[in-house]
Design an enzyme around this catalytic site. Structure first.
Site, short mmCIF file in Angstrom:
data_model
loop_
_atom_site.label_atom_id
_atom_site.label_comp_id
_atom_site.label_asym_id
_atom_site.label_seq_id
_atom_site.Cartn_x
_atom_site.Cartn_y
_atom_site.Cartn_z
N HIS A 67 0.82 -1.21 0.00
CA HIS A 67 0.00 0.00 0.00
C HIS A 67 0.86 1.27 0.00
O HIS A 67 0.61 2.20 -0.77
CB HIS A 67 -0.94 0.00 1.21
CG HIS A 67 -2.13 -0.89 1.06
ND1 HIS A 67 -2.02 -2.26 0.98
CD2 HIS A 67 -3.46 -0.60 0.99
CE1 HIS A 67 -3.24 -2.78 0.86
NE2 HIS A 67 -4.12 -1.81 0.86
N HIS A 71 1.04 -2.55 9.42
CA HIS A 71 2.48 -2.43 9.26
C HIS A 71 3.07 -1.65 10.42
O HIS A 71 2.38 -0.84 11.06
CB HIS A 71 2.84 -1.69 7.96
CG HIS A 71 2.41 -2.40 6.72
ND1 HIS A 71 2.61 -3.74 6.51
CD2 HIS A 71 1.77 -1.94 5.61
CE1 HIS A 71 2.13 -4.08 5.33
NE2 HIS A 71 1.61 -3.01 4.76
#
Length: 298
Positions: free
Chosen positions: A190, A242
């Site tokens: 992303h 993340h």
């Protein structure tokens, strides 16, 4: 800008476009092979590692939304802006033979921007996948989806590498930094993809939106698309997908690939430089005519 430089689209260019498309497809094939054949590194963990004890949430920005916005926003911008630019060039032409090739020229110009963009997107995916499969860093929500069997390990042993998870295998694989869509298509990074696609668009706007009467339109559009990329990276942190350092690394990858793609594979800023040089030459010639024009006696 010289009209001739924009209208140099021939059968040879079509061949080059086909070859370049095959190169992009080849990079895509490599990505799929990595996804299918590469055995990812499975990292262990320590019981006292608080960085992998966060809850599991759905993504604020799902992969289809990321892909949809990243690709469509760029492609629509290329199509609309190049159409306006070509129309301005068309209005300045008088050669009827050139007007018959407007459609061919339009597609040629769009593909000259689109193909480098798609190649860069493939490179971002490739580099991100190599990093994910090589490092295999556990996501912040790893223990939440792993649901470890406490009878299979002892925290006093230190670093735990045994298979002790009892949760859903797909979620566990995701939590090990590896994810595929429907088991085939690699999930995008992303942070890296959003930063690449939006930064490419920032550079594109800088090179192509040169209307002096709309002074603030370009920086406004650049701010919007940059904020989209920035927010995407932040969402990966507060969704516990993340670690902040992973997002930073992804952003750096996106920035580097975008810079290389724009300044080595496209002629966006070369076009603008040629246009500025042509305008300067015209001003010099006009001034020379004015200076050397003989004075008419009354």
């Amino acid at each position: 800008m010289k009209t001739e430089s924009l209208l140099s689209c021939s059968r040879k260019d079509t061949v080059y476009t086909t070859i370049n498309s095959c190169v992009i497809a080849l990079v895509g094939l490599v990505i799929l092979l990595i996804n299918r054949l590469w055995e990812p590194f499975e990292r262990g963990f320590f019981c006292d590692d608080d960085s992998i004890k966060y809850p599991h949430h759905d993504s604020t920005i799902p992969s289809p939304v990321l892909y949809g916005v990243g690709f469509s926003l760029n492609i629509v911008s290329f199509i609309l802006i190049e159409a306006v630019f070509l129309r301005n060039c068309k209005n300045s032409r008088t050669n009827k033979n050139q007007e018959q090739n407007v459609l061919q020229t339009y597609f040629c110009v769009v593909f000259n921007v689109l193909l480098p963009f798609l190649y860069g997107a493939a490179v971002v995916q490739l580099v991100t996948d190599i990093a994910k499969y090589s490092v295999g860093r556990l996501r912040p929500h790893f223990l939440a989806v792993c649901q470890p069997d406490l009878t299979k390990f002892n925290c006093t042993d230190g670093y735990i590498t045994a298979d002790i998870c009892t949760g859903d295998n797909a979620l566990i694989k995701h939590a090990r930094f590896i994810l595929t869509i429907s088991g085939v298509i690699p999930d995008p990074g992303h942070a890296s993809f959003s930063m690449y696609s939006m930064l490419f668009l920032v550079f594109y706007y800088q090179a192509r939106l040169t209307w002096k009467n709309l002074l603030l339109l370009r920086p406004l559009l650049q701010l919007i698309v940059f904020c989209l990329a920035f927010y995407t990276g932040l969402s990966r942190i507060y969704d516990y997908k993340h670690h902040w350092s992973d997002v930073l690394a992804g952003n750096i990858i996106g920035v580097i690939v975008s810079l290389i793609t724009v300044f080595t594979l496209t002629d966006l800023f070369k076009r603008r430089k040629s246009s500025d040089e042509q305008q300067t030459d015209n001003n010099v010639k006009l001034e020379s005519i004015r200076v050397n024009k003989p004075v008419t006696k009354l």
